[in-house]
Structure formats: structure tokens, C-alpha cells
Design a protein around this motif. Structure first.
Motif, PDB file in Angstrom:
ATOM      1  N   ALA A 294      33.477 -52.882   7.177  1.00  0.00           N
ATOM      2  CA  ALA A 294      33.353 -52.574   8.607  1.00  0.00           C
ATOM      3  C   ALA A 294      34.727 -52.503   9.264  1.00  0.00           C
ATOM      4  O   ALA A 294      34.974 -51.619  10.097  1.00  0.00           O
ATOM      5  CB  ALA A 294      32.486 -53.630   9.295  1.00  0.00           C
ATOM      6  N   ARG A 295      35.620 -53.400   8.887  1.00  0.00           N
ATOM      7  CA  ARG A 295      36.977 -53.360   9.451  1.00  0.00           C
ATOM      8  C   ARG A 295      37.694 -52.077   9.073  1.00  0.00           C
ATOM      9  O   ARG A 295      38.398 -51.477   9.899  1.00  0.00           O
ATOM     10  CB  ARG A 295      37.781 -54.574   8.977  1.00  0.00           C
ATOM     11  CG  ARG A 295      37.305 -55.902   9.547  1.00  0.00           C
ATOM     12  CD  ARG A 295      38.419 -56.946   9.465  1.00  0.00           C
ATOM     13  NE  ARG A 295      38.888 -57.121   8.100  1.00  0.00           N
ATOM     14  CZ  ARG A 295      38.403 -58.025   7.253  1.00  0.00           C
ATOM     15  NH1 ARG A 295      37.423 -58.824   7.634  1.00  0.00           N
ATOM     16  NH2 ARG A 295      38.894 -58.142   6.029  1.00  0.00           N
ATOM     17  N   ARG A 296      37.514 -51.646   7.824  1.00  0.00           N
ATOM     18  CA  ARG A 296      38.159 -50.395   7.401  1.00  0.00           C
ATOM     19  C   ARG A 296      37.593 -49.197   8.171  1.00  0.00           C
ATOM     20  O   ARG A 296      38.341 -48.295   8.558  1.00  0.00           O
ATOM     21  CB  ARG A 296      37.978 -50.196   5.894  1.00  0.00           C
ATOM     22  CG  ARG A 296      38.862 -51.076   5.039  1.00  0.00           C
ATOM     23  CD  ARG A 296      38.885 -50.575   3.598  1.00  0.00           C
ATOM     24  NE  ARG A 296      37.557 -50.615   3.002  1.00  0.00           N
ATOM     25  CZ  ARG A 296      37.072 -51.665   2.343  1.00  0.00           C
ATOM     26  NH1 ARG A 296      37.798 -52.753   2.221  1.00  0.00           N
ATOM     27  NH2 ARG A 296      35.864 -51.615   1.807  1.00  0.00           N
ATOM     28  N   ARG A 297      36.278 -49.172   8.371  1.00  0.00           N
ATOM     29  CA  ARG A 297      35.681 -48.059   9.124  1.00  0.00           C
ATOM     30  C   ARG A 297      36.201 -48.021  10.546  1.00  0.00           C
ATOM     31  O   ARG A 297      36.498 -46.945  11.085  1.00  0.00           O
ATOM     32  CB  ARG A 297      34.155 -48.181   9.103  1.00  0.00           C
ATOM     33  CG  ARG A 297      33.526 -47.827   7.775  1.00  0.00           C
ATOM     34  CD  ARG A 297      32.023 -47.661   7.909  1.00  0.00           C
ATOM     35  NE  ARG A 297      31.367 -48.916   8.247  1.00  0.00           N
ATOM     36  CZ  ARG A 297      30.863 -49.751   7.368  1.00  0.00           C
ATOM     37  NH1 ARG A 297      30.962 -49.483   6.073  1.00  0.00           N
ATOM     38  NH2 ARG A 297      30.251 -50.873   7.747  1.00  0.00           N
ATOM     39  N   VAL A 298      36.320 -49.193  11.173  1.00  0.00           N
ATOM     40  CA  VAL A 298      36.838 -49.234  12.546  1.00  0.00           C
ATOM     41  C   VAL A 298      38.297 -48.809  12.586  1.00  0.00           C
ATOM     42  O   VAL A 298      38.711 -48.010  13.440  1.00  0.00           O
ATOM     43  CB  VAL A 298      36.665 -50.646  13.142  1.00  0.00           C
ATOM     44  CG1 VAL A 298      37.371 -50.753  14.490  1.00  0.00           C
ATOM     45  CG2 VAL A 298      35.188 -50.977  13.306  1.00  0.00           C
ATOM     46  N   LEU A 299      39.094 -49.313  11.641  1.00  0.00           N
ATOM     47  CA  LEU A 299      40.523 -49.006  11.631  1.00  0.00           C
ATOM     48  C   LEU A 299      40.783 -47.523  11.401  1.00  0.00           C
ATOM     49  O   LEU A 299      41.455 -46.858  12.210  1.00  0.00           O
ATOM     50  CB  LEU A 299      41.225 -49.841  10.550  1.00  0.00           C
ATOM     51  CG  LEU A 299      42.713 -49.543  10.314  1.00  0.00           C
ATOM     52  CD1 LEU A 299      43.511 -49.816  11.579  1.00  0.00           C
ATOM     53  CD2 LEU A 299      43.251 -50.350   9.140  1.00  0.00           C
ATOM     54  N   TRP A 300      40.234 -46.981  10.297  1.00  0.00           N
ATOM     55  CA  TRP A 300      40.504 -45.584   9.977  1.00  0.00           C
ATOM     56  C   TRP A 300      39.834 -44.632  10.957  1.00  0.00           C
ATOM     57  O   TRP A 300      40.375 -43.564  11.271  1.00  0.00           O
ATOM     58  CB  TRP A 300      40.070 -45.285   8.550  1.00  0.00           C
ATOM     59  CG  TRP A 300      40.918 -45.961   7.525  1.00  0.00           C
ATOM     60  CD1 TRP A 300      40.554 -46.982   6.698  1.00  0.00           C
ATOM     61  CD2 TRP A 300      42.296 -45.707   7.239  1.00  0.00           C
ATOM     62  NE1 TRP A 300      41.605 -47.378   5.905  1.00  0.00           N
ATOM     63  CE2 TRP A 300      42.692 -46.602   6.210  1.00  0.00           C
ATOM     64  CE3 TRP A 300      43.224 -44.807   7.744  1.00  0.00           C
ATOM     65  CZ2 TRP A 300      43.979 -46.618   5.694  1.00  0.00           C
ATOM     66  CZ3 TRP A 300      44.514 -44.825   7.223  1.00  0.00           C
ATOM     67  CH2 TRP A 300      44.880 -45.721   6.210  1.00  0.00           C
ATOM     68  N   GLY A 301      38.670 -45.013  11.462  1.00  0.00           N
ATOM     69  CA  GLY A 301      38.026 -44.182  12.467  1.00  0.00           C
ATOM     70  C   GLY A 301      38.820 -44.127  13.749  1.00  0.00           C
ATOM     71  O   GLY A 301      38.976 -43.056  14.366  1.00  0.00           O
ATOM     72  N   THR A 302      39.366 -45.268  14.174  1.00  0.00           N
ATOM     73  CA  THR A 302      40.187 -45.298  15.394  1.00  0.00           C
ATOM     74  C   THR A 302      41.465 -44.494  15.210  1.00  0.00           C
ATOM     75  O   THR A 302      41.861 -43.722  16.097  1.00  0.00           O
ATOM     76  CB  THR A 302      40.521 -46.755  15.758  1.00  0.00           C
ATOM     77  OG1 THR A 302      39.310 -47.491  15.945  1.00  0.00           O
ATOM     78  CG2 THR A 302      41.341 -46.808  17.032  1.00  0.00           C
TER      79      THR A 302
ATOM     80  N   THR B 132      31.581 -51.329  18.738  1.00  0.00           N
ATOM     81  CA  THR B 132      30.210 -51.524  19.238  1.00  0.00           C
ATOM     82  C   THR B 132      29.195 -51.047  18.209  1.00  0.00           C
ATOM     83  O   THR B 132      28.164 -51.695  17.972  1.00  0.00           O
ATOM     84  CB  THR B 132      30.021 -50.769  20.558  1.00  0.00           C
ATOM     85  OG1 THR B 132      31.016 -51.185  21.501  1.00  0.00           O
ATOM     86  CG2 THR B 132      28.643 -51.037  21.137  1.00  0.00           C
ATOM     87  N   ARG B 133      29.472 -49.912  17.577  1.00  0.00           N
ATOM     88  CA  ARG B 133      28.548 -49.369  16.580  1.00  0.00           C
ATOM     89  C   ARG B 133      28.397 -50.320  15.397  1.00  0.00           C
ATOM     90  O   ARG B 133      27.287 -50.551  14.913  1.00  0.00           O
ATOM     91  CB  ARG B 133      29.058 -48.006  16.107  1.00  0.00           C
ATOM     92  CG  ARG B 133      28.190 -47.336  15.052  1.00  0.00           C
ATOM     93  CD  ARG B 133      28.771 -45.977  14.690  1.00  0.00           C
ATOM     94  NE  ARG B 133      27.957 -45.299  13.691  1.00  0.00           N
ATOM     95  CZ  ARG B 133      28.109 -45.438  12.381  1.00  0.00           C
ATOM     96  NH1 ARG B 133      29.058 -46.262  11.915  1.00  0.00           N
ATOM     97  NH2 ARG B 133      27.327 -44.775  11.530  1.00  0.00           N
ATOM     98  N   GLU B 134      29.501 -50.864  14.899  1.00  0.00           N
ATOM     99  CA  GLU B 134      29.427 -51.776  13.759  1.00  0.00           C
ATOM    100  C   GLU B 134      28.695 -53.066  14.131  1.00  0.00           C
ATOM    101  O   GLU B 134      27.960 -53.627  13.305  1.00  0.00           O
ATOM    102  CB  GLU B 134      30.837 -52.100  13.250  1.00  0.00           C
ATOM    103  CG  GLU B 134      31.552 -50.926  12.597  1.00  0.00           C
ATOM    104  CD  GLU B 134      30.848 -50.442  11.340  1.00  0.00           C
ATOM    105  OE1 GLU B 134      30.167 -51.263  10.678  1.00  0.00           O
ATOM    106  OE2 GLU B 134      30.960 -49.255  11.027  1.00  0.00           O
TER     107      GLU B 134
END
Length: 225
Positions: free
Chosen positions: A9-17, A61-63
Motif C-alpha cells: 500500500a505504501r508503494r502504491r501511494v508513493l509511486w502513484g503520487t 484515502t483509497r488505500e
């Protein structure tokens, strides 16, 4: 596990941002060049910052919503794969509405702007999630067909027309609402054979990647010697 305690989840937030920030910078740069806005660097950085803030709040918020939905699955003894599409659709739409409403309220400071922002960004998030889900299903079906497995789901028998009204009502309540959606709708529950086929395809992909990693490590060891 909480959102911030999950490495994926942290990777998705980081790379998505970071991705949204880069996309905002590209859009801001093109707008500044086409409209001859000076200084160009300031407009580019401003657009990138706005997209980065939106991406960080939206993805976080999504995660958090996804983690809550997956937690409910454990209580109901459901597999994540059985409700993944519906959970992602709900989480993305709600995250888009919350983010759009909050940003519109902060910028324009009116309730009307907050409502319109929530509806607009919620619709964009829903369409984006629908598109991603549809493309991901196509990719999974292509992998399954390439491996020689059947993608035909087991069909349920048609209800008996002679059933009483009470029996029909009991059947309607017991049927999963997802099954009422049309066949072209991208959100659906996968059957057990499809789930096993997807898991097997994923296992083979991981086996291939592990083989490549072993070869890379072996070649590095040989060069060091």
C-alpha cells in the motif's frame, strides 16, 4: 494490517503520487507554453504541486477504504479476490468524492462548489477504475487463454417458472446482486475455476521472475570472483 503498515500500500501511494505529480508537471508545462504564461517554471511547479497534493490525499484515502473493506472480508470468511473489483470501485469513487469535495471547499469555500467537486471527481475516479478493471480483466483472460485454460464460467440453472411467489422472493434475496449486472460490465465476481487459473498463471510468472533473479545473482557472483 493498517494502510501505512502494508508495504504494498505504501508503494502504491508513493509511486502513484509521484506519477500524478509528474503528469501535472507535464500538463502545466504544456499549458504555460501554449498560453505563453511567464514564468513557465512557476506555472509548471504549481500544477505539479496541485496534482501531487490531490494524488497523495486520493491514494491514501483509497488505500484506507480498501483496507477497511478487506477487513470486513475476513469477518465474512470471503477471499479478497471475490470482492476485489467491487471494493476497488467503491474505494476509488468515495476517495474521489472526498478529495474533490475537500479541495473545492478549500479553494472556493462554498458548499455548492464542494458538492460539484465531489460529484465531478467521483465520476472521474469511477470511470478511471472501470477502465482499469476492464483492461485488467482482458489481460487476465488473455493470459489464461494463452496457457490453454478455459475461461467459460459455470452457469447457474434457470429458475423454475412454476415456483411460488414466496420461493421466488427467497431466491431473489439469496442471489448475489453482482450476478444481475450485464456480461459487459467490468465489475463481477470470478468463479472458482477462474480464480485457480489466475493463481496458477501468477505462480508461473513468479517462477519465471525468480529464475531470472537467480541467473542475475549467479552472473554477479561470477564477475566478483
Amino acid at each position: 494490517m493498517s494502510t501505512f503498515g502494508d508495504p504494498a500500500a505504501r508503494r502504491r501511494v508513493l509511486w502513484g503520487t509521484l506519477g500524478l505529480g509528474g503528469l501535472g508537471a507535464a500538463i502545466g508545462l504544456n499549458i504555460a507554453i501554449l498560453k505563453n504564461l511567464q514564468p513557465i517554471a512557476r506555472h509548471t511547479l504549481t500544477m505539479s504541486a496541485n496534482w501531487t497534493i490531490y494524488g497523495l490525499f486520493f491514494l491514501t484515502t483509497r488505500e484506507m477504504l480498501l483496507a477497511e473493506q478487506y477487513g470486513k472480508n475476513r469477518d465474512l470468511r470471503l477471499q479478497v479476490s471475490q470482492t476485489r473489483d467491487a471494493d476497488k470501485m467503491f474505494s476509488s469513487t468515495m476517495a474521489g468524492m472526498l478529495t474533490g469535495g475537500m479541495l473545492a471547499l478549500v479553494v472556493r469555500r462554498t458548499r455548492r462548489a464542494a458538492v460539484s467537486g465531489a460529484l465531478f471527481f467521483g465520476a472521474i475516479s469511477a470511470v478511471g477504475q472501470l477502465t482499469y478493471t476492464a483492461l485488467n480483466h482482458r489481460r487476465q483472460q488473455w493470459i489464461i487463454r494463452k496457457m490453454g485454460y478455459s475461461t467459460t464460467a459455470e452457469t447457474e440453472p434457470k429458475p423454475d417458472e412454476s415456483m411460488s411467489l414466496a420461493a421466488r422472493l427467497r431466491r431473489a434475496v439469496s442471489v448475489d446482486p453482482i450476478t444481475w449486472l450485464p456480461a459487459w460490465f467490468p465489475v463481477r465476481r470470478i468463479s472458482s475455476p477462474e480464480y485457480r487459473s489466475i493463481l496458477q498463471a501468477r505462480q508461473e510468472e513468479l517462477t519465471f521472475e525468480m529464475r531470472g533473479l537467480r541467473e542475475t545473482i549467479a552472473s554477479m557472483d561470477q564477475r566478483e570472483q
